[in-house]
Design a protein around this motif. Structure first.
Motif, short mmCIF file in Angstrom:
data_model
loop_
_atom_site.label_atom_id
_atom_site.label_comp_id
_atom_site.label_asym_id
_atom_site.label_seq_id
_atom_site.Cartn_x
_atom_site.Cartn_y
_atom_site.Cartn_z
N VAL A 35 -19.93 17.94 50.85
CA VAL A 35 -18.54 17.53 51.02
C VAL A 35 -18.49 16.03 50.73
O VAL A 35 -18.49 15.21 51.64
CB VAL A 35 -18.03 17.85 52.43
N TYR A 36 -18.45 15.69 49.45
CA TYR A 36 -18.50 14.29 49.02
C TYR A 36 -17.10 13.81 48.68
O TYR A 36 -16.43 14.37 47.81
CB TYR A 36 -19.42 14.16 47.81
N VAL A 37 -16.63 12.77 49.38
CA VAL A 37 -15.29 12.24 49.11
C VAL A 37 -15.33 11.00 48.24
O VAL A 37 -14.27 10.50 47.84
CB VAL A 37 -14.54 11.91 50.43
N GLY A 38 -16.52 10.50 47.94
CA GLY A 38 -16.64 9.29 47.13
C GLY A 38 -16.98 8.08 47.99
O GLY A 38 -16.33 7.82 48.99
N VAL A 39 -18.02 7.37 47.61
CA VAL A 39 -18.48 6.24 48.41
C VAL A 39 -17.43 5.13 48.48
O VAL A 39 -17.27 4.47 49.51
CB VAL A 39 -19.83 5.71 47.88
N ILE A 40 -16.71 4.90 47.39
CA ILE A 40 -15.68 3.85 47.38
C ILE A 40 -14.54 4.24 48.30
O ILE A 40 -14.04 3.42 49.09
CB ILE A 40 -15.17 3.62 45.94
N ILE A 41 -14.12 5.49 48.21
CA ILE A 41 -13.03 5.97 49.06
C ILE A 41 -13.44 5.89 50.53
O ILE A 41 -12.64 5.50 51.40
CB ILE A 41 -12.65 7.41 48.67
N PHE A 42 -14.69 6.24 50.82
CA PHE A 42 -15.14 6.17 52.21
C PHE A 42 -15.14 4.73 52.72
O PHE A 42 -14.73 4.47 53.86
CB PHE A 42 -16.55 6.77 52.35
N ALA A 43 -15.58 3.80 51.88
CA ALA A 43 -15.58 2.39 52.29
C ALA A 43 -14.16 1.89 52.50
O ALA A 43 -13.87 1.16 53.46
CB ALA A 43 -16.29 1.55 51.23
N LEU A 44 -13.24 2.28 51.62
CA LEU A 44 -11.84 1.87 51.78
C LEU A 44 -11.23 2.50 53.02
O LEU A 44 -10.35 1.92 53.66
CB LEU A 44 -11.04 2.27 50.53
N PHE A 45 -11.67 3.71 53.36
CA PHE A 45 -11.22 4.34 54.60
C PHE A 45 -11.61 3.47 55.81
O PHE A 45 -10.79 3.26 56.72
CB PHE A 45 -11.84 5.73 54.72
N LEU A 46 -12.83 2.98 55.83
CA LEU A 46 -13.25 2.10 56.92
C LEU A 46 -12.41 0.83 56.95
O LEU A 46 -12.04 0.34 58.02
CB LEU A 46 -14.73 1.75 56.77
N VAL A 47 -12.09 0.31 55.77
CA VAL A 47 -11.21 -0.86 55.69
C VAL A 47 -9.85 -0.52 56.31
O VAL A 47 -9.28 -1.31 57.07
CB VAL A 47 -11.04 -1.33 54.24
N GLY A 48 -9.35 0.67 55.98
CA GLY A 48 -8.06 1.10 56.53
C GLY A 48 -8.09 1.20 58.04
O GLY A 48 -7.09 0.89 58.71
N CYS A 49 -9.22 1.62 58.59
CA CYS A 49 -9.34 1.71 60.05
C CYS A 49 -9.19 0.34 60.70
O CYS A 49 -8.82 0.24 61.87
CB CYS A 49 -10.70 2.30 60.42
N VAL A 50 -9.46 -0.73 59.93
CA VAL A 50 -9.40 -2.09 60.46
C VAL A 50 -8.06 -2.75 60.19
O VAL A 50 -7.46 -3.34 61.09
CB VAL A 50 -10.55 -2.94 59.87
N ILE A 51 -7.56 -2.65 58.94
CA ILE A 51 -6.40 -3.47 58.57
C ILE A 51 -5.07 -2.74 58.64
O ILE A 51 -4.02 -3.38 58.79
CB ILE A 51 -6.59 -4.07 57.16
N VAL A 52 -5.06 -1.43 58.50
CA VAL A 52 -3.79 -0.70 58.57
C VAL A 52 -3.37 -0.63 60.04
O VAL A 52 -4.18 -0.37 60.92
CB VAL A 52 -3.93 0.71 57.98
N LYS A 53 -2.10 -0.86 60.28
CA LYS A 53 -1.58 -0.88 61.64
C LYS A 53 -0.65 0.32 61.88
O LYS A 53 -0.12 0.91 60.95
CB LYS A 53 -0.82 -2.18 61.91
N GLY A 54 -0.46 0.63 63.13
CA GLY A 54 0.52 1.64 63.50
C GLY A 54 -0.09 2.96 63.95
O GLY A 54 -1.27 3.23 63.76
N PRO A 55 0.73 3.80 64.58
CA PRO A 55 0.26 5.08 65.13
C PRO A 55 -0.28 6.05 64.08
O PRO A 55 -1.17 6.84 64.38
CB PRO A 55 1.53 5.66 65.80
N VAL A 56 0.27 5.99 62.86
CA VAL A 56 -0.20 6.91 61.82
C VAL A 56 -1.67 6.65 61.52
O VAL A 56 -2.46 7.58 61.33
CB VAL A 56 0.66 6.78 60.55
N LYS A 57 -2.07 5.37 61.47
CA LYS A 57 -3.48 5.04 61.24
C LYS A 57 -4.36 5.68 62.31
O LYS A 57 -5.41 6.28 62.01
CB LYS A 57 -3.64 3.53 61.24
#
Length: 865
Positions: free
Chosen positions: A371-393
């Motif tokens: 189940v490979y989602v892509g290393v770049i996408i996974f890294a950007l997901f971690l970035v989103g966990c940090v910089i994206v704000k709000g309940p949806v995140k």
């Protein structure tokens, strides 16, 4: 009244068509269509086919019903092609109301040749979601590619899980409608949600729809929190109410399938445990649905979860499709193996042993790929966990973690048990690792939200540190795989030990000396070294590969933050790298070699064997075949009415019969009672363990009168009686059928006969003649509803005898007996569905008109139309 309000609807349509947004969407659609064709080039255009295993199974077990419909124009809801007869509710679940919306799939796939149309549908759905979330089109396109090319989706195309794939393709646009509704556009949003929810439910993969109810619930809670914070609870309430109506309409539009599946499930191994007390387990394995062991049979390993960012962290796949067959992927097939052999580093012993060793070394049940989602996408997901704000995140983050933990199944048993015991319907589904589809959705979604935030920030250096930390964290995992692959677990598993022992036993049986047997063993140091070296090299090479792609994306973002490149260049580089990464990994598991050429594709997928030809010479209209070597396979059902077969939701009572009596036949331990059971099932032909075909002289035919009838109390007594009665002369029935089958003092006479005069899957006609009347037993599987019987046109009740068969009390004289399967629920639910589909279309149309009436485009505004 403003000038905008005075503008006619026609003018607003023209404005919408001239808007930049429309043309950006058209360009995006064209790009997605091109790459969909490119991935399956040249096979899709040339008409080559995959001949996937699951599709072949479906074609085999549905063949009788299909032929009947082609010949008569009528739909049969029953088939005798497998397990001595069962409903077709989960074999070919199409209803007349489906024709009102089945055309949407063709349009949604843009008319592209298969399977390119499937890949396009997957990407298009996510692109719609991106637009609904007000993501700019080029970021949305990257997200669509990341979602569509997620490796698991490509793998399930190869495996033939087409309806699972189609269901998943309709989920993002369904959520798009939900988001639109919560952002104030409740009419068009509820229309979009209802339309695509209707389509995903119609795709008939309830498990995928069920899993994404968790996602929808998470988003609904997130929007509620947001509404409370902003004082917009009234808008949230209106949106929730409109979406509730949309959900009801989507369900009602699929009422025939859902209702009949629900009712049918009560009689199957999916929803009904055996009534036999001896079959009940006391070790905690039983649930309200499937047994725990069966639910968690396919569970993801803890270390295997890292395949989200490093594809071959556990060796990739144990098998992949090649020209219509599943080819085992052994270590001997690796290019590295050939190089080592040519260099003299692998001898003949090692090479021979490597042919038995799978490339995959994760969980024991095997897999078709990671189940490979892509290393770049996974890294950007971690970035989103940090910089994206709000309940949806937070909702997306929690859902991701929940998905990963639940996918571990038996490797996270406490959480799995919690959901099995307390969440409705969770125990009805197996293969818990497939819940990772939630993570495959939430990861690219949050990743793209993060990417847009990064590349639209006014202060370019604002997010440099979060990006560096998140990309650096993923890089550390890659470096660990390069320099210390053992950190991800053992590369020689208990499964390898078992295979090694099996090889040793085979060699010993063939007379090989002990010294030779010891050489062909995983315990041979040179063999162990070869296996561990090759598997470690797979981890190392893929870790390096992921690291290089990660570095490329990071440099693009870094150069943009340093004002060295334009934002468009940075976005393009990231998008191209995401595409190249996933494209190349997916080609490992589905490529040109997977397809059959057009000539082979047109050939009969189920060629007749010598046994098939011999059986088909029999002119009798209705009999069954017991194929012992292929009892659990679907393909024999294509040509014959089988005692066995393949289906994930067989009738519970029939499974009981298999467990108690047919297993003895299958494993060469048959008793006289077991053979009697075969006789009462009308097994006219038997193919034994060696493949030899014999005519069974004891087969009792389609129907027969019995001399006596025995009533017993409960399922245990009824099953036990099958071990002692002769079904040719005696029948056993549960006490509950005493009113339907009255005991007679007279016995059958020598001239009493009953025989079948015409056959259709759902309509059986018999001629009965008896001096005194009596109980007629039919070699047809009893089903508690839908089957109606008449004697000379007058309705009579059908009883159950011999645990699984039908019986009717027939009066003296000559009579015509007809049994017909016509569930009353079909007509009623079809009417409800038709009305609901029309209402959904009406809401969609009103939503579009309303959007056009209120359409306006402010200067510089990037608005979703």
């Amino acid at each position: 009244m403003t000038d905008n309000q005075k503008t006619s609807v026609a003018d607003r349509v023209k404005m919408a068509l001239r808007s930049q947004k429309i043309w950006q969407t058209i360009v995006s659609i064209a790009i997605m269509a091109i790459i969909s064709l490119a991935f399956f080039h040249p096979d899709a255009v040339e008409g080559n086919q995959l001949r996937q295993h699951d599709m072949q199974q479906g074609a085999a077990i549905g063949h009788e019903a299909q032929v009947y419909q082609e010949q008569t124009g009528e739909k049969s809801w029953w088939t005798n092609s497998l397990f001595s007869g069962m409903p077709t509710f989960q074999i070919s679940p199409t209803y007349s109301s489906d024709s009102l919306f089945s055309w949407i799939t063709d349009v949604y796939g843009l008319g592209l040749p298969a399977p390119s149309n499937l890949l396009f549908m997957m990407m298009m759905g996510f692109f719609i979601l991106m637009l609904a979330m007000r993501v700019r089109w080029y970021y949305g396109l990257i997200g669509a590619v990341a979602w569509g090319f997620s490796t698991y989706f490509i793998i399930i195309i190869g495996a033939g899980h087409i309806w699972k794939f189609v269901t998943l393709s309709y989920i993002p646009p369904t959520i798009a409608g939900i988001i639109m509704a919560y952002r104030g556009r409740w009419l068009v949003g509820s229309g979009v949600a209802a339309l695509f929810a209707m389509m995903q439910i119609a795709s008939n993969h309830v498990q995928m729809t069920y899993y994404f109810l968790f996602v929808i619930l998470g988003l609904v809670i997130a929007f509620l929190i947001e509404a409370v914070k902003t004082g917009r609870t009234r808008r949230w309430s209106i949106a929730t109410a409109s979406l509730a109506v949309a959900g009801v309409l989507a369900v009602c539009a699929n009422m025939p399938s859902l209702y009949n599946t629900y009712e049918y499930s009560k009689e199957t191994i999916r929803g009904n445990h055996s009534e036999l007390t001896v079959a009940q387990t006391t070790d905690g394995n039983a649930t309200s649905g499937l047994d725990r062991d069966y639910i968690t049979q396919y569970s993801y390993g803890v270390a295997e979860t890292f395949s989200l960012m490093i594809p071959d962290i556990k060796g990739g796949a144990s098998a992949r499709p090649e020209q219509g067959q599943m080819k085992a992927m052994s270590l001997a097939d690796l290019p590295e193996t050939a190089k080592l052999h040519e260099a003299g580093k692998l001898g003949d012993v090692e090479m021979t042993f490597l042919n038995y060793m799978s490339q995959y070394f994760g969980e024991p049940e095997g897999t078709n790929g990671p189940v490979y989602v892509g290393v770049i996408i996974f890294a950007l997901f971690l970035v989103g966990c940090v910089i994206v704000k709000g309940p949806v995140k937070w909702a997306l983050l929690v859902l991701t973690l929940l998905s990963v933990l639940l996918a571990m199944g038996r490797n996270c048993q406490w959480l799995t048990d919690l959901f099995i015991d307390y969440f409705p319907m969770y125990s009805k589904f197996r293969t818990v690792e497939s819940i990772l589809v939630i993570a495959e959705f939430t990861i690219p979604l949050l990743a793209i939200l993060a990417l847009q935030m990064l590349l639209t920030a006014e202060d370019r250096r604002r997010y440099v540190k979060p990006v560096a930390w998140c990309f650096g964290t993923v890089a550390l995992f890659c470096l660990a795989g390069i320099f210390c692959p053992g950190i991800y677990g053992k590369v020689v598993t208990a499964q390898d030990e078992q295979i090694s022992q099996m090889i040793g036993q085979q060699l010993s049986a063939q007379g090989y000396p002990r010294e030779a047997v010891a050489m062909f063993s995983i315990n041979n140091p040179s063999v162990y070294h070869a296996v561990s070296t090759l598997r470690n090299s797979m981890i190392e090479s893929d870790s390096l590969r992921s690291l290089l792609f990660l570095a490329g994306a990071f440099l693009a973002l870094l150069f943009w933050s340093m004002k060295r490149i334009h934002v468009g260049v940075a976005a393009t580089v990231v998008g191209v790298l995401v595409f190249a990464d996933l494209f190349s990994v997916n080609k490992r598991y589905l490529n040109h070699d997977s397809f059959c050429d057009a000539q082979l594709s047109a050939a009969d997928p189920f060629p007749l064997s010598a046994n098939d030809r011999a059986i088909l010479q029999d002119t009798a209209m209705n009999y069954r075949v017991m194929n012992i070597p292929e009892f659990w396979q679907a393909s024999p059902s294509y040509h014959h009415k089988m005692i066995g077969g393949y289906h994930a939701a067989k009738l519970t009572r029939y499974q009981d019969l298999i467990d108690r009596h047919l297993n003895g036949v299958l494993y060469g331990q048959a008793t006289d009672a077991d053979m009697n059971v075969l006789d009462m099932l009308n097994a006219r032909y038997v193919i034994d363990h060696s493949g030899e075909l014999t005519l069974n002289p004891g087969a009792l035919g389609n129907a027969w009168f019995v001399d006596s009838l025995r009533f017993v109390a409960g399922a245990d007594a009824e099953m036990d009686a099958l071990s002692v009665i002769d079904p040719a002369t005696e029948a056993v029935a549960d006490e509950r059928f005493r009113d339907i089958l009255p005991l007679r003092k007279t016995t059958r006479q020598p001239g009493d006969t009953i025989f079948e005069t015409s056959y259709a899957p759902d309509r059986l006609t018999y001629h009965a003649s008896s001096a005194n009347g009596g109980t007629a037993v039919f070699s047809e599987v009893y089903f508690p509803y839908g089957w109606n019987a008449t004697i000379d046109g007058k309705p009579v009740e059908i009883a159950r005898v011999n645990y699984v068969l039908r019986a009717i009390d027939i009066p003296a004289g000559d009579h015509t007996v007809v049994m017909e399967f016509k569930p009353r629920s079909i007509a009623a639910t079809t009417t409800v569905a038709s009305v609901s589909v029309i209402l959904i279309y009406l809401i969609v149309a009103l939503g579009i008109v309303n959007s056009l009436i209120h359409y306006r485009l402010r200067p510089g505004e990037d608005e979703t139309v």
